[in-house]
Scaffold this active site. Structure first.
Site, PDB file in Angstrom:
ATOM      1  N   ASP A   1      45.579  72.666  51.004  1.00  0.00           N
ATOM      2  CA  ASP A   1      46.339  73.399  49.837  1.00  0.00           C
ATOM      3  C   ASP A   1      46.857  74.916  50.551  1.00  0.00           C
ATOM      4  O   ASP A   1      46.673  75.318  51.497  1.00  0.00           O
ATOM      5  CB  ASP A   1      45.606  73.538  48.678  1.00  0.00           C
ATOM      6  CG  ASP A   1      44.141  74.282  48.681  1.00  0.00           C
ATOM      7  OD1 ASP A   1      44.238  75.237  49.727  1.00  0.00           O
ATOM      8  OD2 ASP A   1      43.636  74.425  47.980  1.00  0.00           O
TER       9      ASP A   1
ATOM     10  N   ARG B   1      44.787  66.676  47.291  1.00  0.00           N
ATOM     11  CA  ARG B   1      44.871  67.200  48.660  1.00  0.00           C
ATOM     12  C   ARG B   1      44.804  66.395  49.854  1.00  0.00           C
ATOM     13  O   ARG B   1      45.715  66.600  50.793  1.00  0.00           O
ATOM     14  CB  ARG B   1      43.900  68.322  48.850  1.00  0.00           C
ATOM     15  CG  ARG B   1      44.169  69.780  47.982  1.00  0.00           C
ATOM     16  CD  ARG B   1      42.895  70.447  48.178  1.00  0.00           C
ATOM     17  NE  ARG B   1      41.749  70.120  47.367  1.00  0.00           N
ATOM     18  CZ  ARG B   1      40.528  70.571  47.985  1.00  0.00           C
ATOM     19  NH1 ARG B   1      40.545  71.366  49.152  1.00  0.00           N
ATOM     20  NH2 ARG B   1      39.424  70.187  47.466  1.00  0.00           N
TER      21      ARG B   1
ATOM     22  N   ASP C   1      40.186  71.762  40.673  1.00  0.00           N
ATOM     23  CA  ASP C   1      40.128  73.218  41.554  1.00  0.00           C
ATOM     24  C   ASP C   1      40.742  74.331  40.911  1.00  0.00           C
ATOM     25  O   ASP C   1      41.491  74.177  39.767  1.00  0.00           O
ATOM     26  CB  ASP C   1      41.082  72.824  42.790  1.00  0.00           C
ATOM     27  CG  ASP C   1      40.643  71.933  43.800  1.00  0.00           C
ATOM     28  OD1 ASP C   1      39.228  71.416  43.902  1.00  0.00           O
ATOM     29  OD2 ASP C   1      41.491  71.252  44.636  1.00  0.00           O
TER      30      ASP C   1
ATOM     31  N   TYR D   1      48.355  62.767  38.046  1.00  0.00           N
ATOM     32  CA  TYR D   1      48.429  64.245  38.588  1.00  0.00           C
ATOM     33  C   TYR D   1      50.127  64.303  38.781  1.00  0.00           C
ATOM     34  O   TYR D   1      50.703  63.272  39.372  1.00  0.00           O
ATOM     35  CB  TYR D   1      48.034  64.670  39.642  1.00  0.00           C
ATOM     36  CG  TYR D   1      46.393  64.206  39.515  1.00  0.00           C
ATOM     37  CD1 TYR D   1      45.493  65.400  39.273  1.00  0.00           C
ATOM     38  CD2 TYR D   1      45.633  63.170  39.648  1.00  0.00           C
ATOM     39  CE1 TYR D   1      44.105  65.295  38.933  1.00  0.00           C
ATOM     40  CE2 TYR D   1      44.079  62.910  39.418  1.00  0.00           C
ATOM     41  CZ  TYR D   1      43.723  64.280  39.265  1.00  0.00           C
ATOM     42  OH  TYR D   1      42.220  63.919  38.870  1.00  0.00           O
TER      43      TYR D   1
END
Length: 302
Positions: free
Chosen positions: A89, A181, A47, A75
């Site tokens: 988000d 997310r 993103d 991550y």
């Protein structure tokens, strides 16, 4: 007759430590411009506000993109507890709030249900397709629609920090197609407090680490010079998860022509996918059958 693509015939991987802001496509275009490369692509979209590993494939390395895309990735991300947003988000609008704040032990206990083979519903603001259209486009237009759940392998999901009562830092190792997310959203729902992602960094992807990546500033500084070539990694690194088979000179010639080629004995089993090398360079990827590799992807010599 098609127009010939301009640029250098250069192959390999450039690992970029992506900053927050630009899209993954913008980074690929910047690398292609800076290196005057004829062909470029990337292995796994980040993103715009996410940072970390964006592995950019150049030339023949683009043929190895699926193997990086399919590999495990890690991550580190921050979840804001107490708020849900329409994008899952910090870029979205707050659509629900809660005063509930789970303890560290409650969070750790909840994480277990997100490990292993899970079913995950991607965010509505995502690139998944709904009846041929991108979900984010429908969401921006205010359309009502549902996104189907899809399987995701989560190798590990752990609590690494709790900066304050409103925030929790997690680290996740997962397979292809994971949406951080969605993890934040679903964890918040499981804890009864809502949640969304505020920061996200991909720390590694397959064989590539963020700490080894070049920055956007470095790319711009070295653009148009040979200096950036020094950071190029061999396309063979994109095949790290596949077994390697060495081939004979005759086998290499046959494979490069798209025909089955002889490879030297190994412990690879009949029907396994593998890659063949000759003098240290990748020749082809294919299926091993009785002393031969039957190619599905062939790499140009050079």
């Amino acid at each position: 007759m098609g127009r010939k693509r301009k640029g250098r015939d250069i192959s390999g991987w450039l690992v970029v430590d992506k900053p927050a802001g630009p899209t993954s496509t913008a980074i690929v275009n910047k690398v292609r411009w800076a290196m005057n490369a004829a062909k470029a692509g990337h292995a796994g979209t980040l993103d715009p506000e996410a940072t970390g590993v964006l592995a950019v494939a150049l030339g023949e390395a683009t043929k190895t993109v699926p193997y990086i895309t399919d590999s495990l990735k890690a991550y580190v991300f921050t979840v804001r507890l107490g708020q849900a947003t329409n994008t899952d988000d910090a870029e979205g609008e707050v659509i629900a709030q809660s005063d509930a704040r789970p303890s560290d032990d409650e969070i750790k206990a909840a994480l277990g249900s997100f490990v292993g083979e899970i079913m995950q519903v991607p965010p509505k603001f995502s690139a998944v397709k709904i009846d041929g259209q991108r979900a984010y486009k429908l969401a921006r237009e205010g359309e009502e629609f549902e996104v189907e759940a899809r399987p995701l392998w989560v190798e590990e999901l752990v609590l690494v920090d709790r900066p304050d009562t409103d925030h929790v830092v997690l680290e996740m190792t997962c397979g292809k197609g994971g949406y951080v997310r969605s993890i934040a959203r679903d964890l918040g729902a499981a804890l009864g407090c809502h949640g969304h992602v505020t920061t996200l960094r991909r720390v590694w992807s397959g064989p590539f680490d963020a700490e080894d990546g070049v920055t956007l500033e470095q790319i711009e500084e070295m653009a148009g010079t040979d200096a950036l070539d020094a950071y190029l990694r061999p396309l063979e690194e994109g095949l790290a998860d596949l077994p390697e088979l060495k081939c004979t000179p005759e086998g290499a010639t046959r494979l490069r022509n798209g025909n089955p080629g002889m490879v030297l004995a190994s412990d690879v089993e009949y029907g396994d996918e593998a890659w063949a090398s000759y003098e240290g360079r990748a020749v082809a990827v294919g299926v091993y059958k009785a002393g031969e590799l039957h190619p599905s992807r062939v790499f140009k010599a050079g």
